[in-house]
Design a protein around this motif. Sequence first.
Motif, PDB file in Angstrom:
ATOM      1  N   THR A   1      -2.263   0.501   7.438  1.00 38.02           N
ATOM      2  CA  THR A   1      -1.643   1.376   6.443  1.00 38.02           C
ATOM      3  C   THR A   1      -2.653   1.769   5.376  1.00 38.02           C
ATOM      4  O   THR A   1      -3.312   0.917   4.791  1.00 38.02           O
ATOM      5  CB  THR A   1      -0.452   0.666   5.785  1.00 38.02           C
ATOM      6  N   GLY A   2      -2.767   3.071   5.143  1.00 36.96           N
ATOM      7  CA  GLY A   2      -3.704   3.576   4.153  1.00 36.96           C
ATOM      8  C   GLY A   2      -5.031   4.024   4.724  1.00 36.96           C
ATOM      9  O   GLY A   2      -5.827   4.648   4.015  1.00 36.96           O
ATOM     10  N   SER A   3      -5.297   3.742   6.008  1.00 35.00           N
ATOM     11  CA  SER A   3      -6.570   4.133   6.612  1.00 35.00           C
ATOM     12  C   SER A   3      -6.672   5.645   6.761  1.00 35.00           C
ATOM     13  O   SER A   3      -5.682   6.326   7.047  1.00 35.00           O
ATOM     14  CB  SER A   3      -6.736   3.483   7.992  1.00 35.00           C
TER      15      SER A   3
ATOM     16  N   THR B   1       0.838  -1.198   0.000  1.00 38.90           N
ATOM     17  CA  THR B   1       0.000   0.000   0.000  1.00 38.90           C
ATOM     18  C   THR B   1       0.875   1.252   0.000  1.00 38.90           C
ATOM     19  O   THR B   1       1.760   1.401   0.846  1.00 38.90           O
ATOM     20  CB  THR B   1      -0.930   0.018   1.222  1.00 38.90           C
TER      21      THR B   1
ATOM     22  N   VAL C   1       1.245   5.353   0.393  1.00 35.19           N
ATOM     23  CA  VAL C   1       0.579   6.447   1.097  1.00 35.19           C
ATOM     24  C   VAL C   1       1.193   7.774   0.650  1.00 35.19           C
ATOM     25  O   VAL C   1       2.340   7.818   0.204  1.00 35.19           O
ATOM     26  CB  VAL C   1       0.698   6.290   2.625  1.00 35.19           C
TER      27      VAL C   1
ATOM     28  N   THR D   1      -3.619  10.273   6.961  1.00 36.01           N
ATOM     29  CA  THR D   1      -3.534   8.918   6.417  1.00 36.01           C
ATOM     30  C   THR D   1      -2.499   8.135   7.221  1.00 36.01           C
ATOM     31  O   THR D   1      -1.408   8.640   7.482  1.00 36.01           O
ATOM     32  CB  THR D   1      -3.121   8.938   4.942  1.00 36.01           C
TER      33      THR D   1
ATOM     34  N   ARG E   1      -1.160  10.026  -3.394  1.00 41.76           N
ATOM     35  CA  ARG E   1      -2.407   9.581  -2.769  1.00 41.76           C
ATOM     36  C   ARG E   1      -2.276   8.102  -2.443  1.00 41.76           C
ATOM     37  O   ARG E   1      -1.308   7.445  -2.851  1.00 41.76           O
ATOM     38  CB  ARG E   1      -3.614   9.843  -3.659  1.00 41.76           C
ATOM     39  N   VAL E   2      -3.245   7.572  -1.748  1.00 46.35           N
ATOM     40  CA  VAL E   2      -3.208   6.159  -1.357  1.00 46.35           C
ATOM     41  C   VAL E   2      -3.487   5.274  -2.572  1.00 46.35           C
ATOM     42  O   VAL E   2      -4.436   5.505  -3.325  1.00 46.35           O
ATOM     43  CB  VAL E   2      -4.245   5.866  -0.255  1.00 46.35           C
TER      44      VAL E   2
ATOM     45  N   THR F   1     -10.090   4.653   2.893  1.00 47.98           N
ATOM     46  CA  THR F   1      -8.715   5.091   2.691  1.00 47.98           C
ATOM     47  C   THR F   1      -8.738   6.507   2.182  1.00 47.98           C
ATOM     48  O   THR F   1      -9.710   6.967   1.594  1.00 47.98           O
ATOM     49  CB  THR F   1      -7.971   4.201   1.672  1.00 47.98           C
ATOM     50  N   ARG F   2      -7.651   7.220   2.423  1.00 47.28           N
ATOM     51  CA  ARG F   2      -7.551   8.609   1.980  1.00 47.28           C
ATOM     52  C   ARG F   2      -7.025   8.672   0.561  1.00 47.28           C
ATOM     53  O   ARG F   2      -5.970   8.119   0.257  1.00 47.28           O
ATOM     54  CB  ARG F   2      -6.601   9.372   2.909  1.00 47.28           C
ATOM     55  N   SER F   3      -7.778   9.280  -0.352  1.00 47.19           N
ATOM     56  CA  SER F   3      -7.343   9.375  -1.740  1.00 47.19           C
ATOM     57  C   SER F   3      -6.686  10.709  -1.992  1.00 47.19           C
ATOM     58  O   SER F   3      -6.696  11.587  -1.166  1.00 47.19           O
ATOM     59  CB  SER F   3      -8.541   9.187  -2.673  1.00 47.19           C
TER      60      SER F   3
ATOM     61  N   PRO G   1      -3.922   1.182  -2.794  1.00 43.87           N
ATOM     62  CA  PRO G   1      -3.894  -0.097  -2.077  1.00 43.87           C
ATOM     63  C   PRO G   1      -3.035  -1.138  -2.779  1.00 43.87           C
ATOM     64  O   PRO G   1      -2.892  -1.118  -4.001  1.00 43.87           O
ATOM     65  CB  PRO G   1      -5.377  -0.512  -2.050  1.00 43.87           C
TER      66      PRO G   1
END
Length: 209
Positions: A131-133, A53, A55, A159, A93-94, A207-209, A96
Amino acid sequence: MSDSVTARPRSRAFWADLRFLLGIALIVVSVAGVWFVVAAARQTVPVFAAATTLVPGQPVEADDLRVVEVALGQLQGAYASPTTLPVGAVATRVVPAGELVPREAVGDPARARTTTVVVRSASDVPVSVVTGSAVEVWAAAPRERGTFDTPRILVGAATVASVERERSMMGSTGVAVEIVIERADVAATVAAIADGSSLSIVPTGGTRS
């Protein structure tokens, strides 16, 4: 001598032959078009997929990516590939793990607007936070005699880069969360850490984009 006249066969009209030829041409064009569509659908190109992932603000290195062959057609320019990845790129950006990496998801580190800080959460962090939340950071300022003020949102959009649970000799567990935040939030976050505020990580879902 017979008065009858032998009938001469009528010649075939030119337009009938032309129509026949046009019909053949249309069939050839149709078959060629189908062949082209099928051939284009089978053509694959090498693009990057995220091996782990990604970030925002993370330097994108070889171990973070893997090359996959996919049929993208006209969309192939929308994804990062070995020929388009910028040198020293960072994630913007995130992305996955396992997903294709869009070109706009990696960029020049000089343009990065985020950075990372480590926050030690005063309360346990849900196992769903990975990770990525996408999370919020809440802070309660210290008061007299070990008490704290009413909690407030310190960072409204962060993030998670990593989560580390630490177990002490006494059996208690502490959680250190590395978060990605906007540079504009750095001063307030560092000040809250320095003054001993009670900090909590609160998931916002996804997840945060």
